[in-house]
Design a protein around this motif. Structure first.
Motif, mmCIF file in Angstrom:
data_model
loop_
_atom_site.group_PDB
_atom_site.id
_atom_site.type_symbol
_atom_site.label_atom_id
_atom_site.label_comp_id
_atom_site.label_asym_id
_atom_site.label_seq_id
_atom_site.Cartn_x
_atom_site.Cartn_y
_atom_site.Cartn_z
ATOM 1 N N TYR A 20 0.855 -1.187 0.000
ATOM 2 C CA TYR A 20 0.000 0.000 0.000
ATOM 3 C C TYR A 20 0.887 1.231 0.000
ATOM 4 C CZ TYR A 20 1.062 0.427 4.981
ATOM 5 O OH TYR A 20 1.704 0.559 6.168
ATOM 6 N N ASP A 21 0.310 2.406 -0.080
ATOM 7 C CA ASP A 21 1.020 3.681 -0.042
ATOM 8 C C ASP A 21 2.149 3.729 -1.071
ATOM 9 O OD1 ASP A 21 1.810 6.216 0.725
ATOM 10 O OD2 ASP A 21 3.076 5.496 2.360
ATOM 11 N N TRP A 22 1.782 3.482 -2.330
ATOM 12 C CA TRP A 22 2.794 3.541 -3.389
ATOM 13 C C TRP A 22 3.285 4.976 -3.500
ATOM 14 C CZ3 TRP A 22 1.125 0.079 -8.065
ATOM 15 C CH2 TRP A 22 0.879 -1.215 -7.612
ATOM 16 N N HIS A 23 4.610 5.184 -3.477
ATOM 17 C CA HIS A 23 5.186 6.524 -3.469
ATOM 18 C C HIS A 23 6.538 6.526 -4.177
ATOM 19 C CE1 HIS A 23 6.658 4.437 0.124
ATOM 20 N NE2 HIS A 23 7.734 5.176 0.030
ATOM 21 N N GLU A 24 7.216 7.662 -4.164
ATOM 22 C CA GLU A 24 8.523 7.878 -4.801
ATOM 23 C C GLU A 24 8.464 7.662 -6.315
ATOM 24 O OE1 GLU A 24 11.244 9.137 -3.306
ATOM 25 O OE2 GLU A 24 10.040 9.201 -1.488
ATOM 26 N N LYS A 25 8.174 8.715 -7.017
ATOM 27 C CA LYS A 25 8.107 8.650 -8.476
ATOM 28 C C LYS A 25 9.485 8.829 -9.090
ATOM 29 C CE LYS A 25 3.394 10.231 -8.917
ATOM 30 N NZ LYS A 25 2.465 11.118 -9.563
ATOM 31 N N ASP A 26 9.720 8.121 -10.193
ATOM 32 C CA ASP A 26 10.971 8.295 -10.923
ATOM 33 C C ASP A 26 10.820 9.422 -11.936
ATOM 34 O OD1 ASP A 26 9.402 7.154 -12.880
ATOM 35 O OD2 ASP A 26 10.624 5.361 -13.135
ATOM 36 N N GLY A 29 7.674 9.471 -13.982
ATOM 37 C CA GLY A 29 6.400 9.616 -13.295
ATOM 38 C C GLY A 29 5.825 8.312 -12.774
ATOM 39 N N ASP A 30 6.561 7.207 -12.935
ATOM 40 C CA ASP A 30 6.103 5.918 -12.435
ATOM 41 C C ASP A 30 6.535 5.753 -10.977
ATOM 42 O OD1 ASP A 30 5.218 5.333 -15.008
ATOM 43 O OD2 ASP A 30 7.132 4.410 -15.556
ATOM 44 N N VAL A 31 5.656 5.205 -10.143
ATOM 45 C CA VAL A 31 6.022 4.957 -8.746
ATOM 46 C C VAL A 31 6.849 3.677 -8.648
ATOM 47 C CG1 VAL A 31 4.119 6.209 -7.695
ATOM 48 C CG2 VAL A 31 3.802 3.844 -8.328
ATOM 49 N N PHE A 32 7.789 3.637 -7.691
ATOM 50 C CA PHE A 32 8.636 2.458 -7.570
ATOM 51 C C PHE A 32 8.854 1.994 -6.132
ATOM 52 C CE2 PHE A 32 11.499 6.061 -7.512
ATOM 53 C CZ PHE A 32 12.406 5.750 -6.509
ATOM 54 N N MET A 33 8.217 2.637 -5.159
ATOM 55 C CA MET A 33 8.343 2.225 -3.768
ATOM 56 C C MET A 33 6.953 1.988 -3.180
ATOM 57 S SD MET A 33 11.620 2.316 -3.013
ATOM 58 C CE MET A 33 11.798 2.444 -1.260
ATOM 59 N N CYS A 34 6.868 1.115 -2.175
ATOM 60 C CA CYS A 34 5.612 0.856 -1.491
ATOM 61 C C CYS A 34 5.880 0.528 -0.031
ATOM 62 C CB CYS A 34 4.862 -0.297 -2.141
ATOM 63 S SG CYS A 34 5.599 -1.917 -1.867
ATOM 64 N N ARG A 35 4.827 0.470 0.722
ATOM 65 C CA ARG A 35 4.916 0.022 2.107
ATOM 66 C C ARG A 35 4.213 -1.331 2.208
ATOM 67 N NH1 ARG A 35 7.157 3.729 5.109
ATOM 68 N NH2 ARG A 35 6.817 5.921 4.670
ATOM 69 N N CYS A 36 4.642 -2.114 3.193
ATOM 70 C CA CYS A 36 4.059 -3.433 3.440
ATOM 71 C C CYS A 36 3.712 -3.505 4.916
ATOM 72 C CB CYS A 36 5.067 -4.520 3.081
ATOM 73 S SG CYS A 36 4.484 -6.196 3.411
ATOM 74 N N LYS A 37 2.575 -4.106 5.240
ATOM 75 C CA LYS A 37 2.170 -4.151 6.642
ATOM 76 C C LYS A 37 3.048 -5.083 7.469
ATOM 77 C CE LYS A 37 -1.529 -7.579 6.680
ATOM 78 N NZ LYS A 37 -2.948 -7.770 6.976
ATOM 79 N N PHE A 38 3.872 -5.907 6.829
ATOM 80 C CA PHE A 38 4.766 -6.812 7.537
ATOM 81 C C PHE A 38 6.188 -6.267 7.641
ATOM 82 C CE2 PHE A 38 1.522 -9.620 5.673
ATOM 83 C CZ PHE A 38 0.992 -10.118 6.850
#
Length: 56
Positions: A20-26, A29-38
């Motif tokens: 979730y929370d896909w962020h950090e655009k290159d 303009g494509d996102v390449f980072m995300c968060r994981c609940k684990f």
């Protein structure tokens, strides 16, 4: 000497339902980072799957 072939998974963090929370655009303009609940930290979306992977 022959190169070792590392098996690549066809699934990545991008296809996991826990990302979730896909962020950090290159620069394109494509996102390449995300968060994981684990995980405590951000992960790359094109990272190979972990043992907690569940398909979206």
């Amino acid at each position: 000497m022959a190169k070792k072939v590392i098996p690549q998974s066809k699934y990545h963090c991008r296809g996991c339902k826990h990302s979730y929370d896909w962020h950090e655009k290159d620069w394109k303009g494509d996102v390449f980072m995300c968060r994981c609940k684990f995980s405590q930290w951000s992960k790359f979306l094109n990272r190979d799957i972990c043992d907690k992977f569940e398909k979206r």
